[in-house]
Design an enzyme around this catalytic site. Structure first.
Site, PDB file in Angstrom:
ATOM      1  CB  CYS A 194      -2.492   0.175   8.714  1.00  0.00           C
ATOM      2  SG  CYS A 194      -1.179   1.395   8.592  1.00  0.00           S
TER       3      CYS A 194
ATOM      4  CG  ASN B 230      -0.455  -0.114   2.494  1.00  0.00           C
ATOM      5  OD1 ASN B 230       0.733  -0.384   2.645  1.00  0.00           O
ATOM      6  ND2 ASN B 230      -1.265   0.116   3.497  1.00  0.00           N
TER       7      ASN B 230
ATOM      8  CD  GLU C 229       8.160   0.833  10.800  1.00  0.00           C
ATOM      9  OE1 GLU C 229       7.234   1.266  10.105  1.00  0.00           O
ATOM     10  OE2 GLU C 229       8.920  -0.087  10.428  1.00  0.00           O
TER      11      GLU C 229
ATOM     12  CD  GLU D 199       4.505   0.089  13.075  1.00  0.00           C
ATOM     13  OE1 GLU D 199       3.289   0.293  13.188  1.00  0.00           O
ATOM     14  OE2 GLU D 199       5.338   0.522  13.896  1.00  0.00           O
TER      15      GLU D 199
HETATM   16  P1  NAP Z   1       0.458  -8.969   3.811  1.00  0.00           P
HETATM   17  O1  NAP Z   1      -0.297  -9.919   2.998  1.00  0.00           O
HETATM   18  O2  NAP Z   1       0.658  -9.253   5.242  1.00  0.00           O
HETATM   19  O3  NAP Z   1       1.864  -8.788   3.066  1.00  0.00           O
HETATM   20  C1  NAP Z   1       2.841  -7.902   3.540  1.00  0.00           C
HETATM   21  C2  NAP Z   1       4.211  -8.426   3.166  1.00  0.00           C
HETATM   22  O4  NAP Z   1       4.410  -9.676   3.800  1.00  0.00           O
HETATM   23  C3  NAP Z   1       4.405  -8.661   1.676  1.00  0.00           C
HETATM   24  O5  NAP Z   1       5.730  -8.330   1.334  1.00  0.00           O
HETATM   25  C4  NAP Z   1       4.183 -10.142   1.554  1.00  0.00           C
HETATM   26  O6  NAP Z   1       4.851 -10.729   0.447  1.00  0.00           O
HETATM   27  C5  NAP Z   1       4.802 -10.627   2.839  1.00  0.00           C
HETATM   28  N1  NAP Z   1       4.352 -11.950   3.249  1.00  0.00           N
HETATM   29  C6  NAP Z   1       3.187 -12.582   2.961  1.00  0.00           C
HETATM   30  N2  NAP Z   1       3.165 -13.813   3.525  1.00  0.00           N
HETATM   31  C7  NAP Z   1       4.348 -13.945   4.179  1.00  0.00           C
HETATM   32  C8  NAP Z   1       4.921 -15.013   4.957  1.00  0.00           C
HETATM   33  N3  NAP Z   1       4.285 -16.147   5.184  1.00  0.00           N
HETATM   34  N4  NAP Z   1       6.150 -14.811   5.472  1.00  0.00           N
HETATM   35  C9  NAP Z   1       6.812 -13.675   5.251  1.00  0.00           C
HETATM   36  N5  NAP Z   1       6.332 -12.638   4.516  1.00  0.00           N
HETATM   37  C10 NAP Z   1       5.096 -12.778   3.998  1.00  0.00           C
HETATM   38  O7  NAP Z   1      -0.179  -7.506   3.816  1.00  0.00           O
HETATM   39  P2  NAP Z   1      -0.608  -6.626   2.567  1.00  0.00           P
HETATM   40  O8  NAP Z   1      -1.899  -7.172   2.058  1.00  0.00           O
HETATM   41  O9  NAP Z   1       0.527  -6.460   1.627  1.00  0.00           O
HETATM   42  O10 NAP Z   1      -0.823  -5.210   3.275  1.00  0.00           O
HETATM   43  C11 NAP Z   1      -1.994  -4.872   3.897  1.00  0.00           C
HETATM   44  C12 NAP Z   1      -1.887  -5.004   5.400  1.00  0.00           C
HETATM   45  O11 NAP Z   1      -0.801  -4.247   5.891  1.00  0.00           O
HETATM   46  C13 NAP Z   1      -3.100  -4.447   6.097  1.00  0.00           C
HETATM   47  O12 NAP Z   1      -3.519  -5.298   7.117  1.00  0.00           O
HETATM   48  C14 NAP Z   1      -2.607  -3.128   6.691  1.00  0.00           C
HETATM   49  O13 NAP Z   1      -3.335  -2.695   7.796  1.00  0.00           O
HETATM   50  C15 NAP Z   1      -1.200  -3.463   6.998  1.00  0.00           C
HETATM   51  N6  NAP Z   1      -0.380  -2.238   7.092  1.00  0.00           N
HETATM   52  C16 NAP Z   1       0.027  -1.833   8.320  1.00  0.00           C
HETATM   53  C17 NAP Z   1       0.769  -0.680   8.446  1.00  0.00           C
HETATM   54  C18 NAP Z   1       1.234  -0.208   9.795  1.00  0.00           C
HETATM   55  O14 NAP Z   1       2.115   0.609   9.847  1.00  0.00           O
HETATM   56  N7  NAP Z   1       0.678  -0.706  10.897  1.00  0.00           N
HETATM   57  C19 NAP Z   1       1.114   0.064   7.319  1.00  0.00           C
HETATM   58  C20 NAP Z   1       0.683  -0.380   6.082  1.00  0.00           C
HETATM   59  C21 NAP Z   1      -0.070  -1.559   5.981  1.00  0.00           C
HETATM   60  P3  NAP Z   1       4.056 -11.070  -0.914  1.00  0.00           P
HETATM   61  O15 NAP Z   1       3.592  -9.779  -1.451  1.00  0.00           O
HETATM   62  O16 NAP Z   1       5.099 -11.714  -1.748  1.00  0.00           O
HETATM   63  O17 NAP Z   1       2.939 -11.988  -0.525  1.00  0.00           O
END
Ligand code: NAP
Length: 474
Positions: A281, A148, A455, A247
């Site tokens: 998020c 995102n 962060e 995060e």
């Molecule tokens: P995601 O599915 O958790 O993926 C995030 C990252 O993790 C990607 O690089 C993904 O790689 C990797 N990943 C997926 N499965 C993994 C595994 N089993 N082991 C290690 N790495 C793995 O999240 P997203 O859909 O990209 O992002 C949306 C989420 O992020 C939302 O829940 C949002 O709230 C959260 N977010 C939080 C913050 C904060 O600061 N708190 C900021 C931004 C977003 P691949 O792409 O290769 O699958």
């Protein structure tokens, strides 16, 4: 696209396996990107270890000046990075430029923090000992980022890690690896030594990251993404007792009191909801409006949402681009259908348009029942879900009734009341009369299942440092 290979030890390495990155506005393939495997991870860890030995020994001022240069270079190329962000993530030009600016600012902030790793020397209260406390680089860090914010979620980790003296391997999201890869020549130009920062896009994400988290040279895992993946990583990190920075997801309440300034409340809610198209998020997920002002608020928010122009984010007149992929859009449409089936009313939007691109219109729902799925899960899209309240204690209880605790928003002109409410909200961050809390100078992070650690701010660099205490006599 210029940079589509793996970036290891300051060189570009191709791979047999590759994957496509899609432009969400056109559904066309933007680039075919190399996919890292275990051998690549080992090569990146070797490179980072070699580079870190020299980097950690440099003075804080020397590290600071490299980071400062990275800020200068990125700031001079904001349009270039904003364009790339729009192409791979979809967000509209203004949003993308905002992200590129925010991303660059982490280099400036941590250039300033690099020279401020304060310690302590004091007398032990009950002995002749002196207590000396200092901070040292923690070790190699594995950084995993979501789609995102393809630039900012990376720089928010790279900049503090480098300021602290650590070498890093970054695994960008598979939907959006191009921006992070394009940043590498800029870091080289800024003076980042080869091998210190490595970028490994991969389709074998789970196995690749798990392998790195079991390498004894790795001491930090810093992750931004969903709570589910965060839990998996925490379990892996337990085997070597790594320092985790997590995060994770959010379910932000946005509370509008009857004494709120309505212009401020509408502007702030629009920002909290529509920044990044709701794919954040920090997005306002549950909007609680006092019954006395609910009609006016709903009418004005619907007017503001309806006025936004939806389209390909590369068109400068567009306010709202597409969602990142089909499944994200389908999930948003399901949230709306579920809420409507349970009694919510669509005030504007709510229909998936025909044609190419993963577009979803800015949507306002009123009368959203407590049982609707969107009250309990992240919508991650441009849907404002409005509920009403009359009682302050009741709305605080409803706002806190979630496993998440990232950010909350409060709109009220009565500061005594507003601050009392802020203190009772179980959230890591609160936006008071503001729809935006993200600031490189502030500690960003959540409570409960929204994460661990912070962060940005002064805390951000400490996530990549170990505290050492020396008990000394002289
Ligand atoms: P995601 O599915 O958790 O993926 C995030 C990252 O993790 C990607 O690089 C993904 O790689 C990797 N990943 C997926 N499965 C993994 C595994 N089993 N082991 C290690 N790495 C793995 O999240 P997203 O859909 O990209 O992002 C949306 C989420 O992020 C939302 O829940 C949002 O709230 C959260 N977010 C939080 C913050 C904060 O600061 N708190 C900021 C931004 C977003 P691949 O792409 O290769 O699958």
């Amino acid at each position: 696209m210029d940079f589509t290979d793996l970036y290891i030890d300051g060189t570009w390495k191709t791979s047999a396996e590759r994957f496509d990155v899609i432009n969400p506005a056109t559904e066309e393939v933007l680039a075919s990107v190399a996919s890292a495997d275990i051998a690549d991870a080992d090569a990146a860890l070797d490179a980072a270890e070699r580079a870190m030995a020299d980097w950690a020994a440099r003075t804080p001022r020397q590290r600071s000046e490299v980071l400062r240069k990275a800020w200068e270079l990125m700031t001079a190329r904001l349009d270039h990075f904003a364009h790339l962000i729009t192409l791979e993530n979809g967000k509209a030009g203004t949003d993308a430029k905002g992200e590129a600016t925010y991303a660059a600012e982490f280099f400036r902030w941590f250039a300033e923090e690099a020279v401020r790793a304060d310690g302590l020397i004091t007398r032990a209260p009950a002995s002749v000992a002196r207590i000396i406390v200092q901070h040292k680089p923690a070790g190699l860090a594995v950084l995993i980022t979501p789609w995102n914010y393809p630039a900012a979620m990376g720089t928010r980790k790279i900049a503090p890690a480098l300021a602290a003296g650590c070498g890093v391997i970054i695994k960008p999201a598979s939907e959006t690896p191009l921006t992070m890869l394009a940043l590498m020549p800029l870091l080289e130009e800024a003076g980042v030594p080869k091998g210190l920062v490595n970028v490994l896009p991969s389709k074998k994400t789970g196995a690749l990251v798990d392998h790195m988290l079991h390498d004894p040279r790795v001491r930090v895992v810093s992750f931004t993404g969903s709570t589910g993946v965060g839990r998996t990583l925490l379990k892996s990190a337990a085997d070597q007792v790594l320092k985790p920075a997590m995060e994770l997801g959010g379910n932000a309440p946005c509370i509008v009191f009857d004494d709120a300034d309505m212009d401020t409340a509408i502007e702030g809610t629009m920002l909290a909801k529509m920044r990044n198209l709701g794919e954040a998020c920090t997005a306002a997920n549950r909007i609680y409006v006092h019954e006395a002002v609910a009609d006016e608020f709903t009418r004005r928010l619907s007017a503001a949402m309806s006025a936004l122009k939806v389209g390909d984010g590369t068109d400068p007149s567009v306010d709202v681009g597409p969602l990142v992929n089909a499944s994200t859009r389908d999930k948003v449409a399901e949230f709306v259908a579920d809420a409507v089936a349970k009694g919510a009313k669509i005030e504007c939007g709510g229909t998936v348009p025909d044609g190419k691109g993963y577009f979803y219109p800015p949507t306002v729902l009123s009368n959203v029942p407590e049982t609707a799925d969107c009250v309990h899960d992240e919508i991650f899209g441009p849907v404002a879900a409005i509920q009403t309240f009359t009682d302050q204690d009741d709305v605080i209880a409803r706002a806190n009734a979630t496993e998440y605790g990232l950010v909350a928003y409060v709109f009220s002109e009565d500061f005594k009341r507003a601050l009392q409410v802020c203190e009772r909200l179980d959230y890591g961050m609160v936006g008071l009369n503001r729809g935006l809390v993200s600031d490189p100078a502030a500690p960003f992070g959540g409570t409960k299942q929204s994460g661990l650690g912070r962060e940005g701010g002064h805390e951000g660099m400490l996530e990549f440092m170990e505290t050492q205490y020396i008990s000394a006599s002289w």
